[in-house]
Design a protein around this motif. Structure first.
Motif, PDB file in Angstrom:
ATOM      1  N   PRO A 181       7.273  41.237 -67.179  1.00  0.00           N
ATOM      2  CA  PRO A 181       6.789  39.861 -67.359  1.00  0.00           C
ATOM      3  C   PRO A 181       7.517  39.077 -68.440  1.00  0.00           C
ATOM      4  O   PRO A 181       7.647  37.859 -68.328  1.00  0.00           O
ATOM      5  CB  PRO A 181       5.309  40.037 -67.694  1.00  0.00           C
ATOM      6  N   ASP A 182       7.988  39.748 -69.472  1.00  0.00           N
ATOM      7  CA  ASP A 182       8.681  39.024 -70.530  1.00  0.00           C
ATOM      8  C   ASP A 182      10.038  38.500 -70.057  1.00  0.00           C
ATOM      9  O   ASP A 182      10.487  37.434 -70.479  1.00  0.00           O
ATOM     10  CB  ASP A 182       8.876  39.924 -71.753  1.00  0.00           C
TER      11      ASP A 182
ATOM     12  N   ASP B 158      -6.338  35.352 -66.666  1.00  0.00           N
ATOM     13  CA  ASP B 158      -5.384  36.261 -66.052  1.00  0.00           C
ATOM     14  C   ASP B 158      -5.306  35.920 -64.572  1.00  0.00           C
ATOM     15  O   ASP B 158      -6.343  35.730 -63.912  1.00  0.00           O
ATOM     16  CB  ASP B 158      -5.838  37.710 -66.206  1.00  0.00           C
TER      17      ASP B 158
ATOM     18  N   PRO C 248       9.022  35.542 -66.512  1.00  0.00           N
ATOM     19  CA  PRO C 248       7.779  34.770 -66.467  1.00  0.00           C
ATOM     20  C   PRO C 248       7.854  33.674 -65.403  1.00  0.00           C
ATOM     21  O   PRO C 248       8.918  33.086 -65.180  1.00  0.00           O
ATOM     22  CB  PRO C 248       7.692  34.172 -67.869  1.00  0.00           C
TER      23      PRO C 248
ATOM     24  N   ARG D 251      -3.189  32.895 -69.175  1.00  0.00           N
ATOM     25  CA  ARG D 251      -2.448  31.657 -68.920  1.00  0.00           C
ATOM     26  C   ARG D 251      -3.416  30.473 -68.927  1.00  0.00           C
ATOM     27  O   ARG D 251      -4.396  30.474 -68.161  1.00  0.00           O
ATOM     28  CB  ARG D 251      -1.739  31.747 -67.563  1.00  0.00           C
TER      29      ARG D 251
ATOM     30  N   THR E 285       8.236  39.999 -61.886  1.00  0.00           N
ATOM     31  CA  THR E 285       7.325  39.382 -62.856  1.00  0.00           C
ATOM     32  C   THR E 285       6.230  40.345 -63.268  1.00  0.00           C
ATOM     33  O   THR E 285       5.859  40.419 -64.448  1.00  0.00           O
ATOM     34  CB  THR E 285       6.727  38.095 -62.274  1.00  0.00           C
TER      35      THR E 285
ATOM     36  N   VAL F 142       0.325  38.524 -62.534  1.00  0.00           N
ATOM     37  CA  VAL F 142       1.475  37.617 -62.571  1.00  0.00           C
ATOM     38  C   VAL F 142       1.412  36.708 -63.793  1.00  0.00           C
ATOM     39  O   VAL F 142       2.404  36.059 -64.140  1.00  0.00           O
ATOM     40  CB  VAL F 142       1.588  36.777 -61.275  1.00  0.00           C
ATOM     41  N   ALA F 143       0.280  36.660 -64.457  1.00  0.00           N
ATOM     42  CA  ALA F 143       0.158  35.924 -65.715  1.00  0.00           C
ATOM     43  C   ALA F 143      -1.031  36.476 -66.489  1.00  0.00           C
ATOM     44  O   ALA F 143      -2.033  36.894 -65.892  1.00  0.00           O
ATOM     45  CB  ALA F 143      -0.035  34.429 -65.468  1.00  0.00           C
TER      46      ALA F 143
ATOM     47  N   LEU G 196       3.019  29.890 -57.238  1.00  0.00           N
ATOM     48  CA  LEU G 196       4.001  30.533 -58.098  1.00  0.00           C
ATOM     49  C   LEU G 196       5.325  29.806 -57.882  1.00  0.00           C
ATOM     50  O   LEU G 196       5.867  29.820 -56.763  1.00  0.00           O
ATOM     51  CB  LEU G 196       4.149  32.013 -57.750  1.00  0.00           C
TER      52      LEU G 196
ATOM     53  N   ARG H 113       6.066  30.051 -63.804  1.00  0.00           N
ATOM     54  CA  ARG H 113       5.112  28.956 -63.919  1.00  0.00           C
ATOM     55  C   ARG H 113       4.115  29.064 -62.770  1.00  0.00           C
ATOM     56  O   ARG H 113       4.479  29.444 -61.649  1.00  0.00           O
ATOM     57  CB  ARG H 113       5.829  27.611 -63.851  1.00  0.00           C
ATOM     58  N   ILE H 114       2.882  28.713 -63.060  1.00  0.00           N
ATOM     59  CA  ILE H 114       1.826  28.768 -62.051  1.00  0.00           C
ATOM     60  C   ILE H 114       1.047  27.466 -62.104  1.00  0.00           C
ATOM     61  O   ILE H 114       0.733  26.965 -63.191  1.00  0.00           O
ATOM     62  CB  ILE H 114       0.879  29.958 -62.292  1.00  0.00           C
TER      63      ILE H 114
END
Length: 459
Positions: free
Chosen positions: A353-354, A378, A357, A394, A349, A390-391, A407, A359-360
């Motif tokens: 990342p693309d 972030d 991805p 977001r 990730t 990791v994001a 995560l 979910r968090i």
């Protein structure tokens, strides 16, 4: 090896949770995965499996969910078929988890000396282990053939090496050849293994290869299987099925030209992609099996023994990783939460990342879900490089020091495939079950690595 029964005991539903955060009552009949995760997080905090001083990061695997996923896989293929379902150890190589999968009736697919040893330590019988590494050493290959482990030959040079090891005898192992149908890739190039130039297998479309392979089977009566694996995440089901169809077409040609049923088995590989967008399991094993039935009916006629090698699709949605927020700050007008989960447990990730991805979810220190207005933030890890995120931006309820982030869909790879950047130690991995009354039981799958274990002198 058998996973011990959870030693922590059931939770007492009457015990109050830490009142510092919201505490909605848990309904054990609620099928909502989010409610189940929240219950587990709360219990993990209460039992100090997550602790802001001593357990900053931990991973959790839903053992009930794993059993359900295995049952779904087995149900997708009729009982009348001779199928060995193996778990791809690379997806989660913890020996206690492999042992649980063995107890559920799975075999084990391995691709390195380490995974080979872990499969044996987990108690898998050799004839339920499949060795697929593209770089098998002579010693590794010899050990597999001596034990009777199934072997899929990757290339012409390895086939010559097998010749010297098998000699004129009859091997205990069932031996196959991995073919590359060279039908193209999916949306993630690194996960696509049936491209024209893939490092895996023998390309069927390369000039002269198919004819040469037919002769290889003719000269070696002990070559009796064909193996194919098109790829995994990012590969659509139709691409997977096309690769299997091409492999079966080749097997049929071998049997026709040799005038005997020499190819008796097809190893379908794995590769079912995972939905990382929400809690829905899609695609399903049943849906893939139905597509195979339509595209490759020969698989379901009983003329071939079958093997599968699923990994991520069995484990990913049955796990999550939780970490504390240590600090928060604002830079360039954007909020940043510095947490203890970064590239060391979410390597793919962070670096892609693309393609990967995650979910968090945001949680109070108690583990209870935060429900505030979403704020772009972030979510950063502890590794000492700028890209350890990791994001990015977001939208999440505002995170504060001491909060937890989860995560999701990280039961495969992630924390169990640890990247030791900055000498960050491996986190604990806990299996869990939740009974009908909502009681959570934990069982250790891997204890947390201690810092002093990084300092051991060379013997």
């Amino acid at each position: 090896m058998t996973i011990p029964h959870p030693a922590t005991g059931p939770s007492d539903p009457s015990d109050p949770f830490d009142p510092s955060g919201p505490s909605d009552p848990f309904d054990p009949s609620d099928p909502d995965a989010a409610a189940r995760r929240e219950r587990v997080l709360r219990e993990a905090v209460r039992r100090r499996l997550l602790d802001p001083e001593d357990a900053l990061l931990a991973a959790f695997v839903d053992l009930d969910g794993v059993a359900a996923s295995v049952a779904d896989l087995r149900a997708a293929f009729p009982d009348r078929l001779d199928v060995l379902h193996t778990f791809a150890a690379k997806a989660n190589c913890l020996v206690p988890l492999l042992a649980r999968l063995r107890e559920l009736g799975m075999g084990c697919e391995v691709a390195s000396p380490g995974e080979f040893a872990q499969a044996l330590a987990a108690g898998f019988e050799p004839d339920r282990i499949v060795l697929d590494s593209p770089a098998k050493t002579r010693r590794e290959l010899a050990a597999a053939l001596e034990l009777g482990v199934a072997v899929n030959i990757d290339n012409w040079q390895e086939l010559e090496r097998a010749d010297t090891l098998v000699g004129a005898g009859t091997p205990r192992s069932r031996i196959g050849v991995r073919v590359n149908p060279q039908i193209g890739g999916g949306t993630i190039g690194a996960m696509s293994t049936a491209t024209a130039t893939s490092k895996f297998g023998i390309g069927l479309a390369d000039e002269g290869n198919e004819k040469r392979l037919v002769e290889a089977f003719r000269e070696r009566p002990w070559l009796t299987w064909v193996h194919v694996h098109v790829g995994s995440q990012g590969c659509p089901l139709d691409l997977l099925a096309s690769g299997v169809a091409r492999a079966v077409e080749f097997a049929e040609r071998v049997n026709a030209e040799l005038g005997r049923r020499q190819v008796v088995g097809i190893d379908l590989g794995g590769g079912l992609p995972v939905n990382f967008a929400d809690d829905t399991t899609a695609p399903t094993f049943a849906g893939y099996a139905e597509l195979l039935r339509a595209r490759v009916p020969e698989l379901f006629g009983g003329g071939y023994r079958l093997a599968t090698e699923f990994g991520r699709s069995l484990l990913a949605k049955n796990g999550f990783t939780a970490a504390y927020v240590e600090y928060t700050k604002t830079a360039g007008g954007r909020r940043i939460a510095l947490t203890h989960a970064g590239a060391q447990v979410a390597t793919r990730t962070v670096f892609a990342p693309d393609a990967w991805p995650l979910r968090i979810t945001a949680h109070h220190p108690t583990g209870a879900r935060k429900h505030g207005a979403p704020v772009p933030q972030d979510v950063a890890g502890p590794c000492c490089f700028a890209g350890d995120l990791v994001a990015v931006a977001r939208p999440l309820p505002l995170l504060e020091p001491g909060d937890l982030v989860a995560l999701l869909d990280t039961g495969a790879y992630y924390a169990t495939t640890h990247f030791q950047y900055n000498s960050l130690p491996e986190p604990a991995v806990h299996g869990f079950t939740v009974d009908a009354g909502g009681a959570v039981r934990f069982v250790p799958l891997r204890r947390a690595q201690r810092v002093d274990e990084l300092l051991r002198p060379v013997d």
